[in-house]
Design an enzyme around this catalytic site. Structure first.
Site, PDB file in Angstrom:
ATOM      1  N   ASN A 188      -5.091   5.969  -6.782  1.00 17.78           N
ATOM      2  CA  ASN A 188      -5.708   7.306  -6.707  1.00 17.78           C
ATOM      3  C   ASN A 188      -4.779   8.408  -7.214  1.00 17.78           C
ATOM      4  O   ASN A 188      -4.487   9.375  -6.524  1.00 17.78           O
ATOM      5  CB  ASN A 188      -6.205   7.619  -5.283  1.00 17.78           C
ATOM      6  CG  ASN A 188      -5.095   7.696  -4.245  1.00 17.78           C
ATOM      7  OD1 ASN A 188      -4.008   7.168  -4.445  1.00 17.78           O
ATOM      8  ND2 ASN A 188      -5.362   8.364  -3.134  1.00 17.78           N
ATOM      9  N   HIS A 226       2.306  14.267   0.819  1.00 14.40           N
ATOM     10  CA  HIS A 226       1.524  15.446   0.452  1.00 14.40           C
ATOM     11  C   HIS A 226       2.433  16.663   0.430  1.00 14.40           C
ATOM     12  O   HIS A 226       3.340  16.785   1.262  1.00 14.40           O
ATOM     13  CB  HIS A 226       0.389  15.678   1.457  1.00 14.40           C
ATOM     14  CG  HIS A 226      -0.744  14.713   1.317  1.00 14.40           C
ATOM     15  ND1 HIS A 226      -1.542  14.663   0.196  1.00 14.40           N
ATOM     16  CD2 HIS A 226      -1.199  13.748   2.139  1.00 14.40           C
ATOM     17  CE1 HIS A 226      -2.453  13.712   0.345  1.00 14.40           C
ATOM     18  NE2 HIS A 226      -2.263  13.127   1.514  1.00 14.40           N
ATOM     19  N   HIS A 268       0.834  -1.205   0.000  1.00 17.27           N
ATOM     20  CA  HIS A 268       0.000   0.000   0.000  1.00 17.27           C
ATOM     21  C   HIS A 268       0.873   1.262   0.000  1.00 17.27           C
ATOM     22  O   HIS A 268       1.236   1.784   1.044  1.00 17.27           O
ATOM     23  CB  HIS A 268      -0.895  -0.032   1.262  1.00 17.27           C
ATOM     24  CG  HIS A 268      -1.992   0.980   1.262  1.00 17.27           C
ATOM     25  ND1 HIS A 268      -3.229   0.714   1.810  1.00 17.27           N
ATOM     26  CD2 HIS A 268      -2.041   2.252   0.818  1.00 17.27           C
ATOM     27  CE1 HIS A 268      -3.989   1.792   1.689  1.00 17.27           C
ATOM     28  NE2 HIS A 268      -3.290   2.737   1.094  1.00 17.27           N
ATOM     29  N   PRO A 308      -5.401  14.256   4.494  1.00 20.16           N
ATOM     30  CA  PRO A 308      -4.981  13.183   5.394  1.00 20.16           C
ATOM     31  C   PRO A 308      -3.851  12.368   4.765  1.00 20.16           C
ATOM     32  O   PRO A 308      -3.799  12.223   3.547  1.00 20.16           O
ATOM     33  CB  PRO A 308      -6.246  12.324   5.521  1.00 20.16           C
ATOM     34  CG  PRO A 308      -6.979  12.544   4.232  1.00 20.16           C
ATOM     35  CD  PRO A 308      -6.650  13.941   3.765  1.00 20.16           C
ATOM     36  N   GLY A 309      -2.944  11.882   5.593  1.00 21.06           N
ATOM     37  CA  GLY A 309      -1.897  10.988   5.088  1.00 21.06           C
ATOM     38  C   GLY A 309      -0.546  11.335   5.655  1.00 21.06           C
ATOM     39  O   GLY A 309      -0.274  12.489   5.987  1.00 21.06           O
ATOM     40  N   ASP A 314       0.939   2.500   3.776  1.00 18.61           N
ATOM     41  CA  ASP A 314       0.039   3.589   3.397  1.00 18.61           C
ATOM     42  C   ASP A 314       0.825   4.903   3.283  1.00 18.61           C
ATOM     43  O   ASP A 314       0.339   5.971   3.676  1.00 18.61           O
ATOM     44  CB  ASP A 314      -1.134   3.731   4.376  1.00 18.61           C
ATOM     45  CG  ASP A 314      -2.245   4.626   3.828  1.00 18.61           C
ATOM     46  OD1 ASP A 314      -2.181   5.010   2.646  1.00 18.61           O
ATOM     47  OD2 ASP A 314      -3.175   4.947   4.595  1.00 18.61           O
ATOM     48  N   HIS A 354       1.404   5.146  -1.928  1.00 16.35           N
ATOM     49  CA  HIS A 354       0.927   6.190  -2.849  1.00 16.35           C
ATOM     50  C   HIS A 354       2.138   6.848  -3.486  1.00 16.35           C
ATOM     51  O   HIS A 354       2.934   7.488  -2.794  1.00 16.35           O
ATOM     52  CB  HIS A 354       0.086   7.226  -2.095  1.00 16.35           C
ATOM     53  CG  HIS A 354      -1.184   6.662  -1.527  1.00 16.35           C
ATOM     54  ND1 HIS A 354      -2.337   6.530  -2.277  1.00 16.35           N
ATOM     55  CD2 HIS A 354      -1.478   6.167  -0.300  1.00 16.35           C
ATOM     56  CE1 HIS A 354      -3.295   5.989  -1.519  1.00 16.35           C
ATOM     57  NE2 HIS A 354      -2.796   5.753  -0.310  1.00 16.35           N
ATOM     58  N   LEU A 355       2.289   6.679  -4.799  1.00 20.35           N
ATOM     59  CA  LEU A 355       3.447   7.246  -5.495  1.00 20.35           C
ATOM     60  C   LEU A 355       3.122   8.559  -6.203  1.00 20.35           C
ATOM     61  O   LEU A 355       4.024   9.247  -6.676  1.00 20.35           O
ATOM     62  CB  LEU A 355       4.023   6.230  -6.488  1.00 20.35           C
ATOM     63  CG  LEU A 355       4.687   4.995  -5.855  1.00 20.35           C
ATOM     64  CD1 LEU A 355       5.140   4.013  -6.935  1.00 20.35           C
ATOM     65  CD2 LEU A 355       5.867   5.393  -4.978  1.00 20.35           C
ATOM     66  N   ARG A 356       1.826   8.891  -6.298  1.00 18.79           N
ATOM     67  CA  ARG A 356       1.348  10.209  -6.781  1.00 18.79           C
ATOM     68  C   ARG A 356       1.582  10.500  -8.255  1.00 18.79           C
ATOM     69  O   ARG A 356       1.162  11.546  -8.737  1.00 18.79           O
ATOM     70  CB  ARG A 356       1.954  11.359  -5.955  1.00 18.79           C
ATOM     71  CG  ARG A 356       1.671  11.281  -4.470  1.00 18.79           C
ATOM     72  CD  ARG A 356       0.199  11.431  -4.158  1.00 18.79           C
ATOM     73  NE  ARG A 356      -0.041  11.534  -2.723  1.00 18.79           N
ATOM     74  CZ  ARG A 356      -1.011  10.875  -2.089  1.00 18.79           C
ATOM     75  NH1 ARG A 356      -1.818  10.067  -2.753  1.00 18.79           N
ATOM     76  NH2 ARG A 356      -1.190  11.023  -0.794  1.00 18.79           N
TER      77      ARG A 356
HETATM   78  N1  LIG Z   1      -4.348   7.385   4.033  1.00 20.62           N
HETATM   79  C1  LIG Z   1      -4.486   8.687   3.892  1.00 20.62           C
HETATM   80  O1  LIG Z   1      -4.630   9.392   4.896  1.00 20.62           O
HETATM   81  N2  LIG Z   1      -4.476   9.261   2.685  1.00 20.62           N
HETATM   82  C2  LIG Z   1      -4.496   8.595   1.433  1.00 20.62           C
HETATM   83  C3  LIG Z   1      -5.836   8.247   0.949  1.00 20.62           C
HETATM   84  C4  LIG Z   1      -6.837   7.982   1.998  1.00 20.62           C
HETATM   85  O2  LIG Z   1      -6.929   6.825   2.439  1.00 20.62           O
HETATM   86  O3  LIG Z   1      -7.555   8.921   2.371  1.00 20.62           O
HETATM   87  C5  LIG Z   1      -3.860   9.472   0.380  1.00 20.62           C
HETATM   88  O4  LIG Z   1      -3.856   9.115  -0.800  1.00 20.62           O
HETATM   89  O5  LIG Z   1      -3.350  10.539   0.737  1.00 20.62           O
END
Ligand SMILES: NC(=O)N[C@@H](CC(=O)O)C(=O)O
Length: 408
Positions: A73, A290, A39, A304-305, A286, A41-43
């Site tokens: 996403n 950001h 899990h 969030p994240g 996860d 996120h590489l954006r």
């Molecule tokens: N886990 C997170 O807090 N953020 C995730 C997506 C999400 O689950 O809201 C994200 O893509 O930033």
């Protein structure tokens, strides 16, 4: 090539494969199979200011990872064969870890219509994990269809369990701390209601369901129950949910805003117990980078994240103890199995691909957000002293990290 001074002995690698391990020459460095993140996120595409496939791959290698599963996403969303192939290709070009794209379950993550799951599975990216993560597949009929669809190629639907009608406007865990701070709560039941529904659906359909970032004690109980029924359910927990609690929100520092939110100490203890007894199969970061604009603002407007790749192993060792065999299962073998990755998650043994993480358990270091390989700075551990750090990482015998530094 020889890797010396490790807990298993001197490891000899030829042509990317482990050809010998000499247990007579053991050392203090812990050798683990290359870690696998289910899990990440590489954006990229879309938010290359926050992370790219290359910067995220470098952060992963520095964390001891040799494979990551890239969440869908992005912008555009990874909901077609074209986008998942693009991400897969970028991962190959960076060449620091294996980047396995995850495909979206629904078109545009909108939760209305199934994406082209079969086309993504048949593409060069060979997608097996599908997730709308960041959003819940909240329509039960669509969730059932997705489970039925992926069964054909032994795929898995990874659910972000959050009943949206129960979390509208939510900012942090629902409870006494939220009440005191005057922030709208995200109740445990919003996660648990979806997990209860989806394990029943997975049992009914006979398909594989994976639960992303489990965060509550009640969720652990539900998953334990589902597994006792023999249903094909797996689950992950993040390092931050194994360590941090809702109390961190007290100073309104948005670096602690995350989805699902940090919960209570009772939840933290239940998650650790669930991991130990096998109810939770694996640890997944996860990793959610950001930009400063999206994160360093007032709590309510912050995304969030939190970052996770470069600190995950040290946090897991700190919270669970130096249980190296279990850690190899939680952070390498199990996630590789769940994602259906080839040549990853194999034990350190003669004949295995030389995907290896070398961890120095003695090093003490202070987390410095500006010194991370990630393009973003949102680590919740800034200024914290951690014990143990990745010394080297090898991807099929090629060093991606040496002396704690990325080789490229
Ligand atoms: N886990 C997170 O807090 N953020 C995730 C997506 C999400 O689950 O809201 C994200 O893509 O930033």
């Amino acid at each position: 090539m020889k890797i010396e001074g490790t807990s298993v002995g001197e490891i000899t690698v030829e042509d990317g494969v482990i050809v010998a391990i000499d247990p007579a020459k053991k050392g203090a460095l812990v050798a683990l199979p290359g870690l696998v993140d289910l899990h990440t996120h590489l954006r990229e595409p879309g938010r290359e200011d926050a992370e790219t496939v290359e910067s995220g791959s470098r952060a992963a290698a520095l964390g001891g990872y040799t494979a990551v599963c890239a969440m869908a996403n992005t912008s555009p969303v990874a909901d077609t064969a074209g986008v998942v192939e693009q991400v897969w290709r970028l991962g190959r070009e960076a060449g620091l870890v294996d980047v396995q794209p995850i495909g979206a379950v629904t078109v545009g993550l909108a939760g209305e219509q199934l994406a082209e799951l079969g086309a993504m599975a048949d593409s060069a990216a060979r997608v097996r994990v599908f997730s709308d993560d960041g959003h819940c597949v909240s329509d039960p009929r669509l969730m059932r269809r997705a489970l039925e669809y992926v069964k054909a190629f032994d795929g898995v639907v990874a659910q972000h369990a959050e009943e949206p009608r129960l979390t509208s406007g939510a900012q942090m865990n629902e409870g006494v701390v939220a009440a005191r701070l005057g922030l709208t709560g995200w109740p445990a039941v919003a996660e648990e209601a979806i997990i209860a529904r989806d394990v029943l659906l997975a049992g009914h359909v006979g398909a594989r369901l994976h639960i992303c970032h489990v965060s509550t004690a009640g969720s652990v109980e539900l998953i334990r129950w589902a597994k006792s029924k023999g249903w094909r359910v797996t689950a992950e927990v993040t390092p931050h949910h194994l360590l941090l609690t809702e109390e961190r929100a007290t100073h309104y520092d948005p670096v602690f805003k995350v989805n699902p939110p940090l919960r209570t100490q009772a939840d933290v203890l239940a998650l650790r117990a669930g991991l130990l007894d096998g109810t939770i199969d694996c640890v997944a970061t996860d990793h959610a980078p950001h930009s400063v604009e999206d994160k360093e603002c007032e709590w309510a407007n912050a995304r969030p994240g939190m970052l996770g790749l470069e600190t995950a192993l040290a946090i897991v060792v700190q919270t669970m103890g130096p249980l190296w065999d279990r850690i190899a299962e939680w952070m390498s073998a199990a996630p590789a199995r769940i994602a259906g990755l080839r040549g990853q998650g194999e034990p350190l043994a003669v004949g295995s691909p030389a995907n290896i993480a070398i961890f120095d358990p003695g090093v003490r270091w202070t987390v410095d957000p500006t010194a991370m390989a990630s393009r973003s700075r949102n680590t919740p551990y800034a200024g914290m002293e951690l014990r143990g750090r990745i010394e080297a990482t090898y991807l099929r015998g090629e060093p991606t990290v040496l002396n704690g530094k990325a080789t490229r």
